[in-house]
Enzyme design. Structure first.
Site, short mmCIF file in Angstrom:
data_model
loop_
_atom_site.label_atom_id
_atom_site.label_comp_id
_atom_site.label_asym_id
_atom_site.label_seq_id
_atom_site.Cartn_x
_atom_site.Cartn_y
_atom_site.Cartn_z
N THR A 167 45.32 33.72 19.75
CA THR A 167 44.88 35.09 19.96
C THR A 167 44.93 35.28 21.47
O THR A 167 44.71 34.32 22.22
CB THR A 167 43.44 35.35 19.46
N HIS A 168 45.24 36.47 21.92
CA HIS A 168 45.41 36.74 23.36
C HIS A 168 46.41 35.79 23.99
O HIS A 168 46.32 35.47 25.17
CB HIS A 168 44.08 36.63 24.11
N SER A 289 74.94 30.28 30.41
CA SER A 289 74.90 31.07 31.63
C SER A 289 76.22 30.88 32.37
O SER A 289 76.79 29.80 32.35
CB SER A 289 73.74 30.60 32.49
N LYS A 295 72.01 25.92 31.20
CA LYS A 295 71.28 26.92 30.42
C LYS A 295 71.75 27.06 28.99
O LYS A 295 72.94 26.99 28.69
CB LYS A 295 71.39 28.31 31.10
N GLU A 302 66.53 37.93 22.13
CA GLU A 302 66.30 38.88 23.24
C GLU A 302 66.89 40.24 22.92
O GLU A 302 66.28 41.29 23.18
CB GLU A 302 66.93 38.34 24.53
#
Ligand code: ARG
Length: 471
Positions: A167-168, A289, A295, A302
């Site tokens: 949570t949070h 990348s 990468k 995304e």
């Protein structure tokens, strides 16, 4: 014969509505107002609607049986031409309705000119979109079910794996990974229900409202409704031509689907980071990348997350388009189609790539289990333990808070503090406490309906498998 005379002006402007015009429409106007560049996608549904309309006109004696047959045969040819890419769409004919009607008239002559009897493009376009969305709703439902199956399969494959629940975005309590995955199954299940509900209001025949006021010609709307599989006909011709609630609702449904996908995508991005290391996305579903050789980027989630912007944008655009429109049809409403098509394309593509992504990702259960250590995630369990021994919850909360503070000072976890020290905070604590302090103990204690205990999640999983037809 009257139906063989041609208005000279109409000849001159080339428009089906050209009778009252003395001059050709400016090319700039044609290109500004056209919708054929995108509403050609409605062709199958436009033709379906026209065939039903022609059958009704013949049944009512408004056209002859021969004319009906000529219209239906001509429309079938046009449908095939469009499907095979042989049809010449013409911008000067504005939209799909007039492109098809003109082509029909070119093919079958006067009968084609009778098709628009007792009909307006205002009720016709409403019909086309409703028919189109009705089909799309079926397709979306299947895509949503596929995504649900993807989650259910992962839940089954990783059953028993424990992870931190947050949570949070802070570690809160340990949960089963399967429980977390099944939460998404619930979300997409509600999306399916929401679409089914939207379908109730979508599935109403608008045709017969004509321009806005109905028609004096003896039409039979119930017949058309039956032909096209609509359970009901719309009640008020003005509302029928003015209404785009169904488009708004549909866009809202799509927006919530994309929003759910976006929340999932956010977790996938986080989980596939080195910091979390909870998720491995298959190489085929990642990209690299151009500068950093090491990468491996989670571009799919995304983009799914990113595309929630445009789907929400479509809903907002359509809400604003409708705001302040007077009765009944206004050309503004032509804007509905691009928003619907774009949102549909986006959501469908996102759903189908998500199903692939799920099938090509694996969870690092060891890393998840490790992450349940640290963060005193079983503190609530310790408090509940004391509550079971009759200590009021607020007092238990305070006692455990003090224990956590001590652990923090000493750099220990709750289950690393010796019993003798624990008992200094409360003599209610015995050596059975360690069973509740482990992640597994904590998870399995949460047996409340809908809770994360293995027994509850096993039931939920079995239910989901059954509903989704997974053997
Ligand atoms: N292309 C128009 C639309 O998409 C069809 C309806 C046009 N009606 C009219 N009266 N101009 O909304």
């Amino acid at each position: 014969m009257a139906d063989q005379t041609h208005c000279p002006k109409q000849q001159c402007s080339g428009k089906l509505w050209g009778g009252r015009f003395a001059a050709q429409t400016a090319a700039s106007v044609e290109s500004f107002t056209e919708s054929i560049s995108y509403d050609w996608r409605l062709y199958r549904h436009d033709i379906m609607g026209s065939k039903a309309h022609a059958k009704m006109l013949a049944k009512q004696g408004l056209i002859s049986a021969d004319e009906r047959d000529a219209i239906i045969a001509g429309l079938s040819e046009i449908e095939q031409e469009i499907r095979e890419g042989r049809f010449q769409f013409r911008v000067e004919l504005e939209d799909i309705h007039m492109n098809i009607e003109k082509a029909l008239t070119d093919k079958v002559g006067a009968a084609g000119e009778k098709l628009h009897t007792a009909r307006s493009r205002n009720d016709q376009v409403a019909l086309d979109i409703r028919l189109y969305l009705r089909d799309e709703a079926v397709c979306l439902d299947q895509l949503l079910a596929d995504v649900q199956r993807g989650f259910v399969r992962q839940a089954r494959a990783n059953f028993g794996a424990v992870m931190p629940g947050y949570t949070h975005m802070q570690r809160a309590q340990p949960v089963l990974l399967a429980h977390h995955l099944l939460a998404y199954v619930e979300m997409f299940g509600r999306d399916r229900e929401r679409l089914a509900d939207c379908l109730k209001r979508l599935n109403v025949l608008p045709l017969g409202a004509a321009a806005l006021a109905g028609t004096g010609l003896p039409i039979d709307r119930e017949f058309v409704a039956k032909e096209l599989g609509f359970p009901t006909v719309s009640a008020n011709s003005m509302d029928t031509t003015a209404d785009r609630d169904f488009a708004l609702e549909f866009l809202f449904c799509l927006t919530v689907v994309q929003l759910h996908l976006s929340r999932m995508a956010e977790e996938f991005v986080l989980w596939s980071s080195k910091e979390f290391g909870f998720l491995k996305i298959g190489d085929k579903y990642c990209t690299g990348s151009s500068i950093m050789p090491q990468k491996k980027n989670p571009d799919i989630p995304e983009l799914i997350r990113g595309k929630s912007g445009r789907v929400t944008g479509s809903l907002m655009a359509m809400l604003m388009t409708m705001k302040g429109l007077p009765m009944t049809y206004n050309r503004d409403m032509q804007e509905d189609k691009e928003q619907l098509f774009d949102a549909l394309d986006t959501v469908k593509a996102s759903l189908s790539i998500t199903a692939e992504l799920l099938a090509n990702s694996s969870f690092a259960c060891d890393r998840m289990r490790e992450a349940t250590h640290g963060g005193f995630m079983t503190a609530t369990d310790l408090a509940d333990y004391l509550v079971k021994k009759n200590l009021p919850f607020r007092q238990a909360h305070r006692v455990v808070g003090e224990i956590v503070a001590l652990c923090q000072q000493r750099g220990l976890e709750l289950d690393e503090l010796p019993l003798t020290e624990l008992r200094q905070f409360s003599t209610l604590i015995d050596d059975d406490v360690f069973a509740v302090l482990s992640a597994e103990g904590s998870v399995n204690s949460r047996v409340s309906a809908g809770g994360t205990a293995g027994a509850r999640v096993a039931e939920a999983l079995a239910r989901a498998e059954q509903q989704l037809g997974i053997a």
